[in-house]
Design a protein around this motif. Structure first.
Motif, PDB file in Angstrom:
ATOM      1  N   GLU A  41     -19.560  -3.503  21.553  1.00 13.01           N
ATOM      2  CA  GLU A  41     -20.049  -2.375  22.321  1.00 13.01           C
ATOM      3  C   GLU A  41     -21.512  -2.682  22.595  1.00 13.01           C
ATOM      4  O   GLU A  41     -22.335  -2.668  21.683  1.00 13.01           O
ATOM      5  CB  GLU A  41     -19.913  -1.067  21.541  1.00 13.01           C
ATOM      6  CG  GLU A  41     -20.345   0.126  22.355  1.00 13.01           C
ATOM      7  CD  GLU A  41     -20.400   1.382  21.509  1.00 13.01           C
ATOM      8  OE1 GLU A  41     -19.614   1.510  20.557  1.00 13.01           O
ATOM      9  OE2 GLU A  41     -21.256   2.221  21.795  1.00 13.01           O
ATOM     10  N   ILE A  44     -23.452  -4.878  20.011  1.00 16.10           N
ATOM     11  CA  ILE A  44     -23.048  -4.646  18.629  1.00 16.10           C
ATOM     12  C   ILE A  44     -21.606  -5.109  18.421  1.00 16.10           C
ATOM     13  O   ILE A  44     -20.706  -4.751  19.175  1.00 16.10           O
ATOM     14  CB  ILE A  44     -23.148  -3.150  18.276  1.00 16.10           C
ATOM     15  CG1 ILE A  44     -24.512  -2.589  18.678  1.00 16.10           C
ATOM     16  CG2 ILE A  44     -22.872  -2.915  16.817  1.00 16.10           C
ATOM     17  CD1 ILE A  44     -25.644  -2.982  17.816  1.00 16.10           C
ATOM     18  N   HIS A  46     -18.117  -4.960  16.851  1.00 13.54           N
ATOM     19  CA  HIS A  46     -17.270  -3.990  16.172  1.00 13.54           C
ATOM     20  C   HIS A  46     -16.145  -4.647  15.397  1.00 13.54           C
ATOM     21  O   HIS A  46     -15.656  -4.111  14.419  1.00 13.54           O
ATOM     22  CB  HIS A  46     -16.671  -3.004  17.187  1.00 13.54           C
ATOM     23  CG  HIS A  46     -17.627  -1.912  17.545  1.00 13.54           C
ATOM     24  ND1 HIS A  46     -17.248  -0.782  18.194  1.00 13.54           N
ATOM     25  CD2 HIS A  46     -18.956  -1.788  17.347  1.00 13.54           C
ATOM     26  CE1 HIS A  46     -18.287   0.005  18.381  1.00 13.54           C
ATOM     27  NE2 HIS A  46     -19.331  -0.590  17.882  1.00 13.54           N
ATOM     28  N   GLU A  49     -12.087 -11.284  15.218  1.00 14.14           N
ATOM     29  CA  GLU A  49     -10.805 -11.792  14.759  1.00 14.14           C
ATOM     30  C   GLU A  49     -10.765 -13.296  14.987  1.00 14.14           C
ATOM     31  O   GLU A  49     -10.716 -13.740  16.125  1.00 14.14           O
ATOM     32  CB  GLU A  49      -9.667 -11.099  15.507  1.00 14.14           C
ATOM     33  CG  GLU A  49      -8.354 -11.302  14.808  1.00 14.14           C
ATOM     34  CD  GLU A  49      -7.226 -10.543  15.469  1.00 14.14           C
ATOM     35  OE1 GLU A  49      -7.501  -9.462  16.023  1.00 14.14           O
ATOM     36  OE2 GLU A  49      -6.105 -11.053  15.449  1.00 14.14           O
ATOM     37  N   VAL A 214     -29.346 -10.148   6.763  1.00 17.19           N
ATOM     38  CA  VAL A 214     -28.283 -10.212   7.768  1.00 17.19           C
ATOM     39  C   VAL A 214     -26.978 -10.660   7.121  1.00 17.19           C
ATOM     40  O   VAL A 214     -26.938 -11.671   6.426  1.00 17.19           O
ATOM     41  CB  VAL A 214     -28.677 -11.186   8.894  1.00 17.19           C
ATOM     42  CG1 VAL A 214     -27.533 -11.392   9.854  1.00 17.19           C
ATOM     43  CG2 VAL A 214     -29.889 -10.676   9.624  1.00 17.19           C
ATOM     44  N   VAL A 216     -24.667  -9.254   4.767  1.00 13.07           N
ATOM     45  CA  VAL A 216     -24.654  -9.234   3.302  1.00 13.07           C
ATOM     46  C   VAL A 216     -23.217  -9.245   2.787  1.00 13.07           C
ATOM     47  O   VAL A 216     -22.380  -8.454   3.212  1.00 13.07           O
ATOM     48  CB  VAL A 216     -25.389  -7.993   2.775  1.00 13.07           C
ATOM     49  CG1 VAL A 216     -25.314  -7.933   1.258  1.00 13.07           C
ATOM     50  CG2 VAL A 216     -26.831  -8.012   3.225  1.00 13.07           C
ATOM     51  N   PHE A 347     -12.448 -16.146   6.840  1.00 18.67           N
ATOM     52  CA  PHE A 347     -11.868 -14.838   7.142  1.00 18.67           C
ATOM     53  C   PHE A 347     -12.661 -13.673   6.572  1.00 18.67           C
ATOM     54  O   PHE A 347     -12.286 -12.523   6.758  1.00 18.67           O
ATOM     55  CB  PHE A 347     -10.409 -14.800   6.686  1.00 18.67           C
ATOM     56  CG  PHE A 347      -9.532 -15.584   7.600  1.00 18.67           C
ATOM     57  CD1 PHE A 347      -9.143 -15.054   8.808  1.00 18.67           C
ATOM     58  CD2 PHE A 347      -9.135 -16.862   7.288  1.00 18.67           C
ATOM     59  CE1 PHE A 347      -8.369 -15.772   9.683  1.00 18.67           C
ATOM     60  CE2 PHE A 347      -8.359 -17.593   8.156  1.00 18.67           C
ATOM     61  CZ  PHE A 347      -7.978 -17.053   9.354  1.00 18.67           C
ATOM     62  N   HIS A 351     -15.407  -8.986   7.924  1.00 18.79           N
ATOM     63  CA  HIS A 351     -15.875  -8.018   6.943  1.00 18.79           C
ATOM     64  C   HIS A 351     -17.394  -7.864   6.985  1.00 18.79           C
ATOM     65  O   HIS A 351     -17.909  -6.754   6.847  1.00 18.79           O
ATOM     66  CB  HIS A 351     -15.425  -8.485   5.561  1.00 18.79           C
ATOM     67  CG  HIS A 351     -15.788  -7.558   4.465  1.00 18.79           C
ATOM     68  ND1 HIS A 351     -15.227  -6.314   4.333  1.00 18.79           N
ATOM     69  CD2 HIS A 351     -16.668  -7.692   3.455  1.00 18.79           C
ATOM     70  CE1 HIS A 351     -15.743  -5.728   3.282  1.00 18.79           C
ATOM     71  NE2 HIS A 351     -16.626  -6.535   2.728  1.00 18.79           N
ATOM     72  N   LYS A 354     -19.434  -6.982  11.038  1.00 18.70           N
ATOM     73  CA  LYS A 354     -19.298  -5.689  11.711  1.00 18.70           C
ATOM     74  C   LYS A 354     -20.619  -4.947  11.737  1.00 18.70           C
ATOM     75  O   LYS A 354     -21.267  -4.802  10.699  1.00 18.70           O
ATOM     76  CB  LYS A 354     -18.269  -4.830  10.979  1.00 18.70           C
ATOM     77  CG  LYS A 354     -16.866  -5.021  11.466  1.00 18.70           C
ATOM     78  CD  LYS A 354     -15.952  -4.080  10.712  1.00 18.70           C
ATOM     79  CE  LYS A 354     -14.515  -4.513  10.878  1.00 18.70           C
ATOM     80  NZ  LYS A 354     -13.630  -3.772  10.010  1.00 18.70           N
ATOM     81  N   GLY A 355     -21.013  -4.467  12.907  1.00 19.53           N
ATOM     82  CA  GLY A 355     -22.221  -3.663  12.999  1.00 19.53           C
ATOM     83  C   GLY A 355     -23.468  -4.461  13.312  1.00 19.53           C
ATOM     84  O   GLY A 355     -24.492  -3.900  13.640  1.00 19.53           O
ATOM     85  N   TRP A 356     -23.396  -5.784  13.185  1.00 17.74           N
ATOM     86  CA  TRP A 356     -24.542  -6.626  13.536  1.00 17.74           C
ATOM     87  C   TRP A 356     -24.477  -6.991  15.008  1.00 17.74           C
ATOM     88  O   TRP A 356     -23.438  -6.897  15.637  1.00 17.74           O
ATOM     89  CB  TRP A 356     -24.576  -7.870  12.669  1.00 17.74           C
ATOM     90  CG  TRP A 356     -24.843  -7.552  11.242  1.00 17.74           C
ATOM     91  CD1 TRP A 356     -23.924  -7.474  10.243  1.00 17.74           C
ATOM     92  CD2 TRP A 356     -26.100  -7.226  10.658  1.00 17.74           C
ATOM     93  NE1 TRP A 356     -24.535  -7.127   9.074  1.00 17.74           N
ATOM     94  CE2 TRP A 356     -25.878  -6.963   9.301  1.00 17.74           C
ATOM     95  CE3 TRP A 356     -27.402  -7.124  11.162  1.00 17.74           C
ATOM     96  CZ2 TRP A 356     -26.893  -6.613   8.429  1.00 17.74           C
ATOM     97  CZ3 TRP A 356     -28.413  -6.783  10.296  1.00 17.74           C
ATOM     98  CH2 TRP A 356     -28.162  -6.525   8.942  1.00 17.74           C
ATOM     99  N   LYS A 357     -25.591  -7.496  15.516  1.00 18.30           N
ATOM    100  CA  LYS A 357     -25.612  -7.925  16.910  1.00 18.30           C
ATOM    101  C   LYS A 357     -24.952  -9.279  17.050  1.00 18.30           C
ATOM    102  O   LYS A 357     -24.766 -10.010  16.076  1.00 18.30           O
ATOM    103  CB  LYS A 357     -27.061  -8.000  17.379  1.00 18.30           C
ATOM    104  CG  LYS A 357     -27.742  -6.642  17.335  1.00 18.30           C
ATOM    105  CD  LYS A 357     -28.545  -6.400  18.580  1.00 18.30           C
ATOM    106  CE  LYS A 357     -28.885  -4.941  18.698  1.00 18.30           C
ATOM    107  NZ  LYS A 357     -30.267  -4.633  18.539  1.00 18.30           N
ATOM    108  N   ASP A 360     -26.728 -12.139  15.569  1.00 16.78           N
ATOM    109  CA  ASP A 360     -26.629 -12.201  14.112  1.00 16.78           C
ATOM    110  C   ASP A 360     -25.316 -12.852  13.683  1.00 16.78           C
ATOM    111  O   ASP A 360     -25.244 -13.505  12.641  1.00 16.78           O
ATOM    112  CB  ASP A 360     -26.725 -10.798  13.511  1.00 16.78           C
ATOM    113  CG  ASP A 360     -28.062 -10.158  13.792  1.00 16.78           C
ATOM    114  OD1 ASP A 360     -29.058 -10.901  13.845  1.00 16.78           O
ATOM    115  OD2 ASP A 360     -28.117  -8.939  13.979  1.00 16.78           O
TER     116      ASP A 360
END
Lengths: 377, 214
Positions: A41, A44, A46, A49, A214, A216, A347, A351, A354-357, A360
């Motif tokens: 988005e 960012i 989301h 896979e 970044v 973690v 894999f 996890h 998610k949420g990073w640019k 990143d």
């Protein structure tokens, strides 16, 4: 070919502001043919896979038609930057199954090669991930120093990348007369070069801003996802096979297992940088003390493993590499499984990214040190 | 910048601490000067932390020997087959009891098998066997668990991906190469091959072009 079907592409309903981007299969930051299907988005991330299998070569199936000395030659095609560790894993597995004790000289030589290989792998990781983060100079520095190690390999065993130096029962040839001299010369030189690496990137404020905090990965998650090697150790997961299940000459030497606590990209970076110092310490403890003796024990012409199952783990440059052999007493194995560190490590990316640019995500990928043939096998 | 923070907040289903780190990072980007000052001591505390972590581990380190492990497993699971394998204790569990057994060995504090090292499958004439290599990171003991499917045609087993997340991906690989379907698996898909292939690691797989048989 199968017809194009949407089930491979869309795994979840896409929300209004989201769109899908394929990173790869041909992309410099994936370090090989790996496709990351990312749901974004704006900038960012989301969801990520990973889609693998572009260079799946069916090595496990191939081994079922090969004899044990032949299998050794396939293993360095998987993780080509940890070629010697992979060779050694199969050799140790076969030797343990046959209860063959290899000469001390072999153990020392193998361990020195392990650590040289680890240094070469970390050097390439350092320069390639520098390039991922936009520092092109790093690439030239790293490859320049790696060249010295490859020359040492070439001198002793004739190969630079896929060594095939270990064979069941020992090593293929004795070390070159110049081996000790050139390894010592390399270490003296590299001890001066390694602080340059820190000066160039580790202490660089732009680099630190891009990596600190970044991606973690907590210790619990590292264990749950089976993340091993420097990546897992950066999260505080003590998983060094050299320490917990020592093989070859590792029981004889003293070394620290480098553990971090933060589990962010910078800590993963730092742990690898520290491992390079530690590898040089290990080599220095061994290089002057290589015992005299044979470089291999005589094995039977046709190696047949007793009926049963054998598992051998070694620490490759990327993490825990495991070989699981099921034998039915014939000269070919019944089933071989290679537990590759990259497969488990890859894999976790969904996890932690998610949420990073999206930039990143590249930093996270860079500090995971993925080798794609290791994942696809 | 504000827009960025909002989005991070929405994505904030993630753990609170990582969200916090994200916003800290934004702050750092703004106050670059502070960052430069704080730079040196963040530099390298890896080695000093190393000792503390090692100490903490040695206190909890009460590994069971293989014999003790076998004894405990036999008494707790009278109908399972427990034996000493070539290296590690091996236990064969019935397929309908697999999930409960796995949950138990992870939560039992004296066993605490929290690290699934490797999961793989082996094709035998009557059944397909799934092999789990497990290690405890607190006790450092190692064990092999095996579960056989009922038959080869409709090979199914319960997933353990809710117990060890890494199993989700290993099970996709097993499904791809050996054709075992895992019940309750969140996203079972083929990783390596497309649907035109069978399951190559099965012994009855034949392919004249791609596979050399000897």
């Amino acid at each position: 070919m199968a017809e194009f079907s949407e089930k491979y592409i869309i795994t979840d309903e896409i929300k209004a502001d989201e769109y899908l981007v394929n990173i790869g299969p041909q992309h410099p930051s994936t370090h090989g043919v790996l496709r990351l299907l990312t749901r974004l988005e704006g900038e960012i991330v989301h969801n990520v896979e990973p889609h693998i299998g572009y260079i799946h070569s069916g090595i496990e199936k191939m081994t079922e038609a090969l004899s044990y000395p032949q299998i050794v030659h396939l293993t360095d095609r998987m993780d080509y930057l940890s070629a010697h560790m992979n060779n050694e894993a199969v050799c140790l597995c076969v030797e343990n199954a046959l209860q063959v004790e290899v000469p001390e000289r072999v153990k020392y030589i193998r361990t020195i090669f392990d650590e040289l290989q680890r240094l070469a792998s970390h050097q390439l990781w350092w320069c390639a991930s520098g390039m991922d983060l936009g520092a092109l100079t790093a690439f030239f520095y790293g490859l320049r120093d790696r060249e010295d190690i490859l020359d040492i390999f070439e001198e002793t065993c004739g190969a630079r990348l896929t060594l095939n130096y270990s064979v069941p029962g020992g090593v293929m040839f004795d070390i070159h007369p110049n081996f000790q001299k050139s390894v010592k010369a390399f270490i003296t030189k590299f001890r001066k070069k390694l602080p340059e690496y820190d000066k160039l990137l580790t202490d660089n404020i732009i680099f630190q801003n891009r990596t600190k905090g970044v991606g973690v990965l907590s210790k619990e998650d590292a264990i749950a996802f089976g993340v091993t090697g420097p990546t897992g150790r950066a999260s505080g997961f003590s998983c060094d096979v050299r320490k917990h299940h020592p093989y070859s000459a590792y029981p004889y030497i003293k070394f620290d297992e480098k553990l971090g606590t933060d589990g962010d990209s910078f800590m993963r970076w730092k742990v690898r940088m520290d491992e390079m110092w530690e590898s040089m310490n290990i080599i220095e403890q061994l290089i002057d003390n290589i015992p005299e003796g044979d470089f291999a024990v005589k094995m039977k012409g046709v190696i047949k493993l007793p009926e049963g199952e054998f598992y051998q783990r070694v620490e490759s440059a990327r993490g825990e590499f495991g070989v699981y052999i099921v034998s039915d007493g014939k000269k070919n194995p019944y089933r071989v499984k290679f537990r590759s560190p990259g497969f488990s490590n890859l894999f976790t990316i969904n996890h932690i990214a998610k949420g990073w640019k999206i930039a990143d995500l590249v930093a996270i990928m860079a500090t995971f040190d993925l080798v794609i043939p290791d994942i696809d096998r | 910048m504000k827009r960025g923070r909002e989005i991070v907040g929405i994505v904030g289903k993630r753990k609170p601490d990582s969200v916090c780190k994200t916003s800290q990072r934004f702050d750092r980007m703004v106050n670059k000067k502070n960052k430069v000052k704080g730079n040196k001591d963040i530099g390298l505390s890896v080695t000093s932390r190393n000792k503390e972590v090692n100490l903490a581990q040695s206190e909890t380190n009460q590994a069971m020997t293989n014999e003790q492990l076998i004894e405990q497993l036999t008494s707790a699971n009278p109908d399972a087959v427990v034996k000493q394998g070539s290296q590690y204790p091996e236990i064969t569990v019935a397929h309908d009891k697999l999930h409960a057994f796995m949950q138990n060995i992870k939560s039992d504090s004296s066993l605490a098998f929290d690290y699934l090292v490797c999961e793989t499958g082996v094709d035998y004439p009557e059944f397909i066997q799934v092999v789990y290599h497990l290690e405890s990171t607190s006790h450092r003991h190692f064990m092999v668990v095996k579960a056989n499917t009922e038959n080869r045609e409709t090979a199914t087993l319960d997933t353990v991906s809710d117990i060890w997340p890494t199993a989700e991906f290993h099970e996709c690989e097993i499904y791809d190469l050996l054709g075992i379907r895992f019940n309750n698996h969140p996203n079972l898909r083929r990783y390596f091959l497309d649907d035109t292939w069978g399951h190559p690691l099965r012994k009855d797989f034949h392919d004249d072009i791609h596979v050399v048989e000897r």
